[in-house]
Write a protein that holds these residues in place. Structure first.
Motif, PDB file in Angstrom:
ATOM      1  N   PRO A   1      29.894  54.670   5.582  1.00  0.00           N
ATOM      2  CA  PRO A   1      29.715  55.449   6.825  1.00  0.00           C
ATOM      3  C   PRO A   1      30.743  56.585   6.867  1.00  0.00           C
ATOM      4  O   PRO A   1      31.920  56.372   6.589  1.00  0.00           O
ATOM      5  CB  PRO A   1      29.990  54.434   7.939  1.00  0.00           C
TER       6      PRO A   1
ATOM      7  N   VAL B   1      20.281  52.127   7.130  1.00  0.00           N
ATOM      8  CA  VAL B   1      20.355  53.376   7.894  1.00  0.00           C
ATOM      9  C   VAL B   1      18.945  53.755   8.332  1.00  0.00           C
ATOM     10  O   VAL B   1      18.036  53.842   7.503  1.00  0.00           O
ATOM     11  CB  VAL B   1      20.968  54.522   7.046  1.00  0.00           C
TER      12      VAL B   1
ATOM     13  N   THR C   1      21.873  52.721  18.307  1.00  0.00           N
ATOM     14  CA  THR C   1      22.191  51.914  17.118  1.00  0.00           C
ATOM     15  C   THR C   1      21.618  50.491  17.199  1.00  0.00           C
ATOM     16  O   THR C   1      21.624  49.769  16.202  1.00  0.00           O
ATOM     17  CB  THR C   1      23.718  51.817  16.901  1.00  0.00           C
TER      18      THR C   1
ATOM     19  N   ARG D   1      27.485  57.614  10.023  1.00  0.00           N
ATOM     20  CA  ARG D   1      26.232  57.363   9.307  1.00  0.00           C
ATOM     21  C   ARG D   1      26.549  57.108   7.837  1.00  0.00           C
ATOM     22  O   ARG D   1      27.272  57.885   7.206  1.00  0.00           O
ATOM     23  CB  ARG D   1      25.304  58.570   9.447  1.00  0.00           C
TER      24      ARG D   1
ATOM     25  N   PHE E   1      26.413  52.410  10.552  1.00  0.00           N
ATOM     26  CA  PHE E   1      26.854  53.314  11.612  1.00  0.00           C
ATOM     27  C   PHE E   1      28.270  53.044  12.124  1.00  0.00           C
ATOM     28  O   PHE E   1      28.594  53.406  13.252  1.00  0.00           O
ATOM     29  CB  PHE E   1      25.860  53.281  12.769  1.00  0.00           C
TER      30      PHE E   1
ATOM     31  N   THR F   1      26.424  53.067  22.329  1.00  0.00           N
ATOM     32  CA  THR F   1      25.447  53.837  21.535  1.00  0.00           C
ATOM     33  C   THR F   1      24.149  53.039  21.432  1.00  0.00           C
ATOM     34  O   THR F   1      23.863  52.419  20.392  1.00  0.00           O
ATOM     35  CB  THR F   1      25.996  54.143  20.126  1.00  0.00           C
TER      36      THR F   1
ATOM     37  N   ILE G   1      27.831  61.586  14.589  1.00  0.00           N
ATOM     38  CA  ILE G   1      27.615  60.141  14.518  1.00  0.00           C
ATOM     39  C   ILE G   1      28.293  59.603  13.267  1.00  0.00           C
ATOM     40  O   ILE G   1      28.643  60.356  12.362  1.00  0.00           O
ATOM     41  CB  ILE G   1      26.109  59.792  14.487  1.00  0.00           C
TER      42      ILE G   1
END
Length: 913
Positions: free
Chosen positions: A182, A347, A237, A408, A330, A234, A406
């Motif tokens: 990430p 992801v 997610t 990721r 994430f 969030t 973000i």
């Protein structure tokens, strides 16, 4: 008779008004025509080096006030070092790659999709050069001396070649690797970001509490109507949830409620039930996090997917429920803990920040911000949402686009920090001098806590990552290949990577066992621009033979996480030590009220407008007068105060020049032939210059300016220049006393003119232009040698004596002020003063003959008695009106019998013969 024509009044063509905006551009042109920077640096060739390395500003747009302060202070540092005899070249640099330039040229109408990558990069190249030219012009206008004919740009071929060398060395040493992790991902830039490219802003965000139904309680929990409760800021997610993480050592409770049997941290039950608005609350079971390991739950949005209960020490009681929603793709903690449990990385958000197809038709294609609402509504409809609250919290943003980012997981290239962390910390703590002491703590903590540095960017305008992949996907990391690419870049620039096919980029005849068919694929990503500037020590200091490490790096305080940081990592990795011996930083420029400048607030200050109104020397004096190591302020009111100080300096220097109009260096008298008061002034000048040099050496420019201002205001203007006017104007031009005073003024002018030259560059050069005393004058003040300190016999005793006298003078001035306030006298020249010295000041009676001159009064008497006198700290003083007659030429008062038939005093009568 008109006696005014017989006076020796000051004469100089050095104007009282600076008219800086008009004059300064002419000096700029002259210095360029005369190659003045080159001449200044050349005169110290072969002497001790002071290596200053310029941090490159980004080449996009006009420079703001912070840039100008930065450039001025750098210029002051380098000018001072050159003045002190160090060989100090100043090579200015610019950071010329990166997304802002890509965006800028597209805004100008360049259609990126209609041309090849190489052609688009050519447009970026041309734009960057124009931006550099514009910023360079601004730097030159503010009076900076630098090698503007040979700046360093990160797009230069030789710089890019060195950058490939640096990358290759780090790769071969095992510090560069590719991995799925990430990273900060900017959907607005469609690229990974480094920590230094992230800034934090407050945002309003939804926080939700969601229940996950237990699917397999592993004999610990009853699966019927039992739920783990998670919390997240969030909601987008949640579709990627793979696990729920508990702290193995905490105690969890199963609490019966109208929403089912809910599992949260025991110590948070009361607090959470208030948030949930639940009335029923009965703890029916307790267990530790470790006991619940490997229990499974059903994903509330996708019933066919499971969420595994796992354990991690990163779970705290600070916020949430103690049950942490975990999505490996994430978050860094999520990624690491899932890796420990062999949970694959997942992801479901693409590079644009949109939810992907496997999220389901109801969600696919939505941006993450929109997905927050959709996910929350879906959970609420199902009855799995226990609470939704909006909070304002600090959230990471892309520093260029100012839009949220973000975490990721993507395949990226990284620089390993772990392998060199101890060495980096040792350099920070034991090798580098952090002039701002807090800087050491700041960068130490950043390096201590820093994860691996993501150095790849999914952009076009930058230095390509010089990696080829074999047919089986193996990346090629071989010295022969890196050296070959470096040499290609040195010849053709990095655009060659995009202009040629792989076979034309690899060494001729290159083969690799992982590509039996001889097919290779080149990397498409470019390097983080912080890697560009972070390798500038090699691309500039080593490339140009200046030496490594630099003596000083100086930039804004935000660069402890930026340029100072990346340079330290790259320099230590490649050369085994930090690229700098000392680091100095400055704060931000705020408006007059202490607010951050922004276009929306309308409080920005355009440096060029300020220079056109006040002159660059005023801006330079401002930069040298503020405590730049902290945040500083600028406003019209502040600049007015700076202008007042400038006028004090200018008018003092004008007085000195004006009263030396009939004086040459051949008239200079030996120090032993000067009066004590002259020696006192020169001894004080020695002290001021010692204070000035100490301040300049320590980069405390405000203290240096303050020392000079105090000296010229309190000693020169208020005392020495005040009482010596009588001799300078009224004596015959070549009397001994007049030449003694002129010698003192000559030395003051020479020393002060040179001392102000690193700061007031235009004014000092103008002064030098109007300096006619020296037979052999250099072409510029910047080529003149400094005068050494004056060797004054018994200097300490003279200073002690006159320091006491100055205290007496202050008391006498107070007595005279009272007389003026009472309208007894119009000026001090009309007064007679009788003084009875206190015991500690009795030795000042030796100056009795000069007191009338020093106090600028008609008469001074010393008395033993002090009845009826006013008491002061040093003496008893009686001040009264003198009943004499004024000489029409010198304006001093005398008893009538002292004047001749024309009413002139003896000195004036002799002068007009």
């Amino acid at each position: 008779m008109d006696y005014k024509s017989t006076l020796l009044m000051p004469k100089t063509d050095f104007e009282m008004r600076g008219k800086l905006p008009t004059k300064e551009p002419k000096y700029v042109q002259r210095w360029q025509d005369d190659n003045m920077y080159e001449r200044v640096v050349k005169q110290n060739e072969g002497k001790k080096e002071f290596v200053f390395h310029d941090g490159p500003p980004y080449a996009n747009g006009h420079m703001h006030m912070g840039h100008m302060m930065n450039k001025i202070i750098k210029d002051i540092i380098c000018r001072y070092k050159n003045m002190e005899g160090f060989h100090t070249p100043y090579i200015p640099g610019w950071d010329t790659h990166g997304l802002p330039i890509e965006n800028a040229i597209q805004k100008l109408g360049v259609d990126r999709k209609s041309m090849s990558t190489a052609a688009f990069r050519e447009k970026c190249y041309e734009y960057a050069l124009k931006q550099v030219a514009g910023q360079m012009e601004q730097c030159i206008r503010v009076g900076t001396f630098a090698d503007y004919k040979h700046p360093y740009l990160t797009l230069h071929k030789e710089f890019e070649a060195r950058q490939i060398e640096v990358f290759g060395k780090m790769a071969l040493d095992g510090l560069i690797f590719k991995g799925l992790k990430p990273v900060y991902w900017s959907p607005s830039s469609e690229s990974a970001l480094a920590e230094a490219e992230v800034e934090y802003h407050d945002v309003k965000a939804p926080t939700i509490y969601v229940r996950f139904k237990v699917k397999d309680g592993k004999g610990l929990l009853n699966e019927d109507n039992t739920y783990f409760v998670i919390w997240t800021t969030t909601p987008w997610t949640i579709p990627a949830d793979q696990a729920i993480c508990l702290n193995p050592n905490y105690t969890y409770a199963v609490v019966k409620s109208e929403k089912g049997n809910l599992i949260v941290l025991e110590e948070l039950v009361d607090q959470l039930w208030e948030i949930f608005g639940l009335k029923e609350k009965e703890i029916i079971q307790r267990f530790t996090g470790k006991e619940a390991e490997y229990i499974t739950c059903t994903h509330p949005l996708y019933p066919d997917r499971e969420s595994l209960v796992i354990c991690g020490d990163h779970v705290t009681t600070e916020s949430g429920t103690g049950c942490v929603h975990t999505a490996s793709g994430f978050g860094e903690d999520d990624f690491n803990i899932c890796k420990a449990y062999n949970i694959p990385v997942y992801v479901n958000v693409d590079e644009h920040g949109r939810m992907m197809d496997d999220c389901g038709e109801w969600l696919a294609g939505q941006y993450v911000d929109d997905a927050n609402k959709t996910v929350t509504n879906r959970l609420d409809e199902q009855g799995d949402l226990l609470n939704l609250t909006w909070i304002t919290h600090s959230y990471p943003h892309d520093w260029r686009t100012k839009k949220p980012i973000i975490f990721r997981a993507t395949d990226q290239w990284f620089c390993s920090i772990d392998k060199i962390r101890d060495k980096l910390l040792d350099e920070i703590d034991h090798k580098v001098h952090w002039i701002n002491e807090w800087g050491q703590i700041r960068i130490h903590n950043m390096i201590r806590d820093r994860g691996d540095w993501c150095i790849s960017r999914q952009r076009t305008w930058g230095v390509p990552i010089p990696i080829f992949y074999c047919e089986d996907g193996t990346p090629i990391m071989e010295k022969e290949v890196f050296d070959h690419i470096s040499e290609l870049f040195r010849q053709y620039g990095s655009n060659v990577w995009f202009e040629r096919d792989e076979k034309d980029l690899l060494p001729e005849g290159y083969t690799n066992e992982h590509s039996p068919n001889g097919i290779f694929k080149k990397e498409k990503d470019i390097m983080d621009v912080w890697f560009d500037s972070g390798s500038s020590h090699t691309g500039v200091l080593i490339e140009r033979g200046l030496g490594y490490p630099a003596d000083l790096y100086f930039e804004g305080s935000d660069q402890y996480r930026g340029w100072f940081n990346s340079s330290l990592i790259v320099g230590t990795a490649v050369h085994g030590q930090a690229p700098y011996k000392s680091v100095l930083s400055h704060g931000f420029v705020l408006d007059g009220k202490g607010n951050k400048m922004s276009k929306s607030l309308g409080n920005t200050v355009d440096p060029i407008k300020v220079i056109n109104q006040y002159g660059a020397d005023i801006v330079r004096l401002w930069a040298a007068s503020v405590d730049y190591q902290s945040d500083v302020r600028i406003s019209k009111e502040i600049l007015k105060g700076i202008s007042d100080n400038y006028r004090k300096i200018r008018n003092t220097m004008r007085f000195l020049l004006g009263n030396l109009n009939d004086f040459k260096d051949t008239d200079v008298m030996d120090l032993k032939d000067l009066e004590e008061v002259d020696l006192f002034v020169l001894a004080k000048l020695n002290d001021v210059m010692a204070e000035y040099h100490q301040a300049m050496e320590n980069y405390n420019f405000a203290d240096a300016v303050k020392a000079i201002l105090n000296y010229i205001t309190n000693l020169l203007s208020a005392f020495y220049m005040d009482f010596t006017k009588d001799v300078l104007y009224c004596d015959k031009f070549n009397t001994t006393r007049r030449r003694q005073i002129q010698t003192t003024l000559y030395y003051n002018a020479k020393v002060l003119m040179k001392a102000i030259s690193p700061i007031l560059v235009f004014t000092s050069e103008e002064l030098h232009d109007h300096w006619y005393c020296d037979t052999n004058k250099e072409d510029s003040i910047f080529l003149e040698k400094e005068l050494p300190a004056f060797d004054i016999e018994n200097a300490d005793a003279i200073k002690a004596k006159f320091d006491n006298f100055m205290a007496l003078r202050n008391d006498v001035m107070r007595a005279l002020e009272a007389l003026r306030n009472d309208k007894v006298i119009g000026s001090n020249m009309e007064a007679a003063v009788t003084i009875s010295l206190k015991d500690d000041y009795k030795d000042l009676s030796a100056l009795k003959a000069m007191m009338k001159t020093f106090f600028i009064v008609a008469k001074v008497d010393l008395s033993v008695d002090h009845e009826g006198f006013d008491e002061y700290d040093t003496a008893y003083v009686k001040a009264e009106k003198f009943g004499g007659v004024q000489c029409p030429r010198c304006r001093n008062y005398f008893s009538e019998e002292e004047l001749n038939a024309d009413g002139l005093c003896p000195r004036c009568a002799d002068a007009v013969k």
